[in-house]
Motif scaffolding. Structure first.
Motif, mmCIF file in Angstrom:
data_model
loop_
_atom_site.group_PDB
_atom_site.id
_atom_site.type_symbol
_atom_site.label_atom_id
_atom_site.label_comp_id
_atom_site.label_asym_id
_atom_site.label_seq_id
_atom_site.Cartn_x
_atom_site.Cartn_y
_atom_site.Cartn_z
ATOM 1 N N ILE A 180 4.854 -6.442 3.963
ATOM 2 C CA ILE A 180 3.446 -7.031 4.127
ATOM 3 C C ILE A 180 2.474 -5.879 4.183
ATOM 4 N N ASN A 181 2.673 -5.107 4.840
ATOM 5 C CA ASN A 181 1.554 -4.085 4.898
ATOM 6 C C ASN A 181 1.259 -3.232 3.613
ATOM 7 N N ILE A 182 2.623 -2.635 2.945
ATOM 8 C CA ILE A 182 2.725 -2.090 1.693
ATOM 9 C C ILE A 182 1.616 -2.696 0.687
ATOM 10 N N LEU A 183 2.163 -3.861 0.691
ATOM 11 C CA LEU A 183 1.958 -4.794 -0.441
ATOM 12 C C LEU A 183 0.245 -5.566 -0.124
ATOM 13 N N LYS A 184 -0.021 -5.060 1.010
ATOM 14 C CA LYS A 184 -1.180 -5.983 1.523
ATOM 15 C C LYS A 184 -1.386 -7.344 1.292
ATOM 16 N N LEU A 185 -0.185 -8.113 1.840
ATOM 17 C CA LEU A 185 0.004 -9.465 1.578
ATOM 18 C C LEU A 185 -0.695 -10.308 2.784
ATOM 19 N N LYS A 186 -1.520 -11.378 2.234
ATOM 20 C CA LYS A 186 -2.201 -12.399 3.133
ATOM 21 C C LYS A 186 -1.649 -13.420 3.525
ATOM 22 N N ASP A 187 -0.222 -13.587 2.865
ATOM 23 C CA ASP A 187 0.446 -15.080 3.339
ATOM 24 C C ASP A 187 0.997 -15.195 4.623
ATOM 25 N N LYS A 188 1.138 -16.320 4.994
ATOM 26 C CA LYS A 188 1.997 -16.389 6.294
ATOM 27 C C LYS A 188 2.971 -15.798 6.531
ATOM 28 N N PRO A 189 3.530 -15.072 7.643
ATOM 29 C CA PRO A 189 4.788 -14.172 7.745
ATOM 30 C C PRO A 189 6.034 -15.302 7.580
ATOM 31 N N GLU A 190 5.632 -16.488 8.260
ATOM 32 C CA GLU A 190 6.879 -17.539 7.887
ATOM 33 C C GLU A 190 7.031 -18.123 6.630
#
Length: 357
Positions: A59-69
């Motif tokens: 999530i951090n590496i790809l700078k994702l903004k989606d909800k973790p769930e």
């Protein structure tokens, strides 16, 4: 573009690492990248939800903004597996794939390409309809097989290519050694070319990626760090077992640098011999507290000592489970991973697979 599902013939073949490295390269090339860990089997808590450990770092590496769930929609621990197997689940097995498909729709919104990671291996979850191929069929993904190099690679690759049929995308050969290069170049790759099996890259073992941090090692073996905690983020590459006398131990330990020495907590002579050589950590087995002399010397040298309750044989078994695993949260590893992906993975081929009909 079609989603790409990364899967493997066995656990710990490098799926998460490949998703991170290839995803980073796609970002560098201007693509909007999504990521889905379809089936999470080793969850840890993040806020109010549970996700796999590596997911947090991707999530951090790809700078994702989606909800973790949404990124990690289906928690399928061993306990859940057994419940589903026994028929004691409140929901039907079909609900599992519904969760994955719904999550894919969410994380793919506004993305050019979505990298989907399967569970432990290609067949995992087949009884519940959530195997790698089941997921490909459900969301229209192409399968990218991450395969550890071995003598049976060609047999397995041929079998899995047929297994995925129209959903097969290509193969990345991973964790090959330099000794294998002549055979790979002279026999394996020409065979794959002749049989139209798409090879997307060959990645050779790397000391940085195959190393682990003392912190992760201590956590995995349920150990207590007794001293030099400031150095537990150091990476170690090999393990040695000390079960001999002091003089023989000295000669033995000098043969390998940057190692972890595993020995009984009551063997002060072996512990001191380890500390006289290039040792990064000493693991003390049997739940025996070391002497104050040994602890003081280790603290002076900055060598962490880790106390475990297990016997030496059990500890070695647990450490062998870690070999070859590429946890993503050490920055040294991430930089190396991106460098390897850039040099050894054919990104153009991967993009072409995503664009295929």
């Amino acid at each position: 573009m079609r989603p790409l599902l990364f899967t493997s013939g066995r656990s710990f073949s490098g799926k998460s690492s490949m998703c991170a490295g290839i995803g980073k390269l796609l970002l560098e090339n201007g693509y909007k990248v999504g990521y889905l860990k379809s089936v999470c089997t080793l969850p840890e808590k993040l806020g109010s939800c549970y996700i796999d450990e590596d997911v947090r770092y991707i999530i951090n590496i790809l700078k994702l903004k989606d909800k973790p769930e949404d990124i990690c929609p289906l928690i399928f621990t061993d306990q859940v597996y057994d419940k589903a197997l026994s028929g004691k689940m409140k929901s039907s097995l079909g609900d599992f794939m519904d969760k994955i498909s719904a999550a894919y729709k969410k994380v793919s919104a506004g993305k050019d390409i979505v990298l989907v990671e399967s569970a432990r291996n290609i067949t995992y979850g087949s009884f519940a309809g959530i195997s790698a191929k089941d997921i490909c069929v459900s969301i229209g993904a192409k399968a990218i097989l991450i395969m550890k190099y071995g003598d049976d690679l060609v047999d397995k690759a041929s079998h899995f290519t047929q297994h995925f049929e129209d959903y097969f995308g290509g193969i990345i050969i991973n964790m090959a050694t330099n000794e294998d290069k002549e055979r790979i170049d002279g026999l394996v790759l020409p065979y794959f070319k002749k049989t139209n099996i798409n090879i997307l890259g060959v990645v050779y073992t790397d000391k940085v990626l195959s190393s682990i941090s003392i912190r992760d090692m201590a956590k995995h073996i349920e150990g207590e760090v007794l001293c030099a905690e400031e150095n537990i983020d150091e990476l170690v590459e090999s393990f040695m077992v000390g079960a001999m006398g002091h003089e023989m131990a000295l000669r033995f330990f000098r043969s390998k640098p940057d190692k972890v020495v595993i020995t009984g907590g009551d063997r002060a002579d072996v512990q001191l011999a380890a500390l006289e050589t290039n040792t990064k950590c000493v693991v003390l087995t049997g739940n025996f507290q070391p002497s104050t002399i040994v602890i003081s010397r280790a603290e002076e040298l900055g060598v962490p000592m880790v106390l475990v309750r297990h016997d030496t044989l059990t500890t070695i078994g647990k450490l062998n489970e870690l070999l070859g695993r590429s946890n993503l949260h050490e920055l040294k590893k991430l930089d190396k991973l991106i460098e390897i992906a850039r040099e050894h993975i054919d990104l153009d081929k991967i993009i072409a697979i995503a664009k295929s009909k």
